[in-house]
Design a protein around this motif. Structure first.
Motif, PDB file in Angstrom:
ATOM      1  N   TYR A   1       0.515   9.277   4.211  1.00 49.78           N
ATOM      2  CA  TYR A   1      -0.207   9.138   5.486  1.00 49.78           C
ATOM      3  C   TYR A   1       0.690   9.441   6.692  1.00 49.78           C
ATOM      4  CZ  TYR A   1      -4.211   6.971   3.155  1.00 49.78           C
ATOM      5  OH  TYR A   1      -5.306   6.725   2.365  1.00 49.78           O
TER       6      TYR A   1
ATOM      7  N   GLY B   1       2.477  10.805   9.712  1.00 54.71           N
ATOM      8  CA  GLY B   1       2.141  11.849  10.678  1.00 54.71           C
ATOM      9  C   GLY B   1       0.661  12.040  10.921  1.00 54.71           C
ATOM     10  N   LEU B   2      -0.199  11.327  10.181  1.00 61.33           N
ATOM     11  CA  LEU B   2      -1.645  11.429  10.397  1.00 61.33           C
ATOM     12  C   LEU B   2      -2.094  10.265  11.273  1.00 61.33           C
ATOM     13  CD1 LEU B   2      -2.809  12.220   6.718  1.00 61.33           C
ATOM     14  CD2 LEU B   2      -2.445  13.859   8.570  1.00 61.33           C
ATOM     15  N   LYS B   3      -2.618  10.581  12.454  1.00 66.50           N
ATOM     16  CA  LYS B   3      -2.980   9.480  13.362  1.00 66.50           C
ATOM     17  C   LYS B   3      -4.253   8.783  12.882  1.00 66.50           C
ATOM     18  CE  LYS B   3      -5.614  12.207  16.756  1.00 66.50           C
ATOM     19  NZ  LYS B   3      -5.719  13.453  15.994  1.00 66.50           N
ATOM     20  N   PRO B   4      -4.340   7.470  13.061  1.00 68.41           N
ATOM     21  CA  PRO B   4      -5.512   6.733  12.572  1.00 68.41           C
ATOM     22  C   PRO B   4      -6.757   7.038  13.408  1.00 68.41           C
ATOM     23  CG  PRO B   4      -3.925   5.250  13.615  1.00 68.41           C
ATOM     24  CD  PRO B   4      -3.306   6.610  13.631  1.00 68.41           C
TER      25      PRO B   4
ATOM     26  N   ASP C   1      -6.555  15.298  11.261  1.00 69.38           N
ATOM     27  CA  ASP C   1      -5.851  14.096  10.770  1.00 69.38           C
ATOM     28  C   ASP C   1      -6.839  13.079  10.212  1.00 69.38           C
ATOM     29  OD1 ASP C   1      -3.452  15.111  11.503  1.00 69.38           O
ATOM     30  OD2 ASP C   1      -2.951  13.559  12.976  1.00 69.38           O
TER      31      ASP C   1
ATOM     32  N   ARG D   1      -7.017  11.730   6.424  1.00 74.88           N
ATOM     33  CA  ARG D   1      -6.844  10.292   6.125  1.00 74.88           C
ATOM     34  C   ARG D   1      -8.005   9.776   5.287  1.00 74.88           C
ATOM     35  NH1 ARG D   1      -2.917   7.282   9.461  1.00 74.88           N
ATOM     36  NH2 ARG D   1      -3.662   5.473   8.353  1.00 74.88           N
TER      37      ARG D   1
END
Lengths: 226, 330
Positions: free
Chosen positions: A204, A206-209, B174, B178
């Motif tokens: 996860y 570097g992947l922004k929430p 992103d 996710r």
């Protein structure tokens, strides 16, 4: 079996599986079964454990192997059964029945899909001296179907239907199965999960929430998710 | 003139016969594209347990075809996708078509046999034939300038592996990545999703469209197919690569075999949102298609060819496909 199977230990077991055979099972070994097993899942558990109905068989004299299964099968007009494929259903849903099931039926081997949690192995399986064999792939339905030589009986068929009825199956070289848990509660899935979990955070990275969360990402139901 | 017209009519008996045959083909014979995909995964799989599982599956598919028995006992929820040519004419119309598909479902359930999985959700009553209220589902699409109908059956099992989430434009790629990881980790552990799977992703539409597109992407497109739009095809590749880096292999054992193919379908959506759905079509990716022509001929195949340029059209009218998808990668 393929070349990767040669790297795994292979065992052939007769049911009812003896104490010695159960104690000798190592996680990750490939198992083939001969003898008799029965299917029981939620509806059978509820009838016997919750509704107090008398079991249609004497488990002590039948088998100590419980298969979490519903076969792809049909009833022929002459009263015989046509079993095409058999595969397992996910076992974790049945944990709540197993303490009493082990005690009341003497079951020592569960065959199913996906194994149980470490907690359930520690609290249910280890005290009962029970082990878990998992079906492979989910599933090798045709290979397992080949291993069924005869349907001895089908109990509660009219009431529960083909999928939930209790099938008594006679086996020959039924497999492949994998030893998922041993009598000490060691679990193949738990070991693999532990290794996989080490990498999860980096996946996860570097992947922004997302802007809007969901329950599950917080357990506090009074919290706002924005 | 009237006789000639009737000669072009697709007979109801032919529909029922073809439906019975695709029910059996789907349940028993693994599609070639999926098989090739799994063979390629075994070659690169370093995890011995994961590779052992895949080899056992190869053996299983062979046993299923040899014995003419279903490859998996969870024969899923059999359902149909019907693509009707705009010029196709059916004996008895679509009401008769639906009747014949329901009859074939019940017949095939007994004859193959399939597991009668369909029960009432509350009473759990089972008709023992995979037919009931709103079951089997029959979805429709249409094709211009054609006089055939395609009937595809899909037997998708699995209580695990599908999920939906409302994302927002600002969440971007992103957010998509996710959520993709969330679903694979949630259902890939212990192999509950029965991976390696053809993972279908629905992006956009309204919530129901998003679920429908993702499911159709998983079940009605083949391994190795790409979306015609370059941006979408690129994301398919990225998600497949990401999914095979989770550490999860077959049955959730350590390995690299989780996503045998990733197919994304998109639908224009609310300007403020980016809904996303994920669906896993499992180690028993069962689909089979029959094309029935007015002259009585029938062809069988495993590629449903569901997403035609007409279905993905981006324009008000239909110009025959010249501008089917803006920015199409050729």
């Amino acid at each position: 079996m393929g070349e990767r199977a040669d790297k795994l230990k292979q065992v052939r077991l007769q049911t009812p599986v003896s104490d010695e055979d159960i104690a000798a099972l190592e996680i990750g070994s490939v198992v083939f079964l001969d003898g008799v097993i029965y299917t029981a899942r939620e509806r059978v558990y509820e009838k016997i454990l919750n509704d107090g109905e008398t079991p249609p068989v004497d488990f002590a004299n039948l088998s100590n192997v419980n298969f979490h299964c519903a076969p792809a099968a049909a009833c022929n007009d002459d009263g015989s059964y046509n079993v095409g494929a058999v595969t397992a259903t996910a076992s974790f849903r049945f944990a709540k029945y197993l303490k009493r099931w082990f005690a009341e039926t003497g079951a020592r081997v569960i065959i199913g899909k996906g194994g149980m949690s470490q907690k359930h192995y520690d609290e249910l399986f280890v005290p009962a001296g029970a082990v878990y064999l998992t079906t492979v792939g989910y599933g090798t339905g045709a290979l397992l179907g080949r291993g069924i030589k005869h349907v001895r009986a089908v109990n509660w068929l009219d009431e529960l239907g083909i999928a939930q009825a209790m099938w008594i199956l006679e086996l020959e070289n039924f497999g492949p199965l994998l030893v998922e848990s041993d009598i000490h509660g060691n679990s193949l899935f738990e070991r693999n999960n532990a290794e996989i979990n080490e990498r999860v955070e980096s996946l996860y990275e570097g992947l922004k929430p997302p802007a809007l969360r969901r329950f599950g990402e917080t357990r506090d139901k009074t919290e706002e998710l924005i | 003139m009237k006789d000639q017209e009737q000669g072009k009519m697709i007979r109801a008996d032919a529909i029922e016969q073809a439906a019975n045959r695709i029910m059996s083909n789907a349940a028993i014979d693994i599609p070639e594209d999926y098989l090739s995909g799994i063979r390629a995964m075994i070659d690169t799989e370093k995890g011995d347990l994961s590779a052992f599982v895949l080899e056992a599956m190869l053996e299983n598919w062979q046993a299923a075809s040899e014995d003419r028995r279903p490859m998996c006992a969870d024969s899923g929820l059999p359902r149909y996708y019907v693509k009707s040519g705009n010029e196709a004419r059916l004996e008895g119309g679509f009401v008769e078509l639906e009747h014949r598909l329901r009859r074939a479902t019940a017949q095939a359930t007994h004859d193959i046999p399939l597991r009668p999985n369909r029960v009432h959700p509350i009473t759990r009553q089972d008709n023992n034939n995979n037919v009931g209220m709103n079951a089997p589902e029959i979805e429709y699409s249409f094709e211009p300038d054609a006089d055939w109908i395609d009937i595809t059956t899909v037997h998708k099992g699995g209580l695990f592996g599908s999920d939906y989430r409302m994302l927002f434009p600002g969440d971007g790629i992103d957010g998509i990545k996710r959520f993709f990881l969330d679903v694979l980790l949630a259902f890939g552990k212990r192999g509950l999703a029965c991976q390696p799977a053809i993972v279908g992703v629905g992006l956009g539409g309204s919530k129901d469209t998003c679920m429908m597109l993702g499911k159709q992407a998983a079940c009605l497109r083949t391994v190795g197919s790409n979306h015609p739009q370059a941006e979408v095809a690129k994301l398919e590749g990225e998600l497949q690569e990401l999914g095979n880096r989770t550490g999860l292999g077959a049955m959730g054992f350590k390995g690299t075999s989780t996503v045998v193919g990733c197919n994304i379908e998109v639908g224009y959506t609310h300007t403020g949102g980016m809904p996303m759905s994920v669906h896993c079509f499992c180690l028993s990716s069962r689909r089979a298609t029959a094309r029935l022509h007015g002259d009585g001929s029938v062809e069988y195949r495993t590629d449903p060819q569901w997403f035609t340029p007409y279905m993905r059209r981006n324009s008000v009218g239909w110009d025959g496909g010249a501008g089917a998808v803006a920015g199409a990668a050729e």
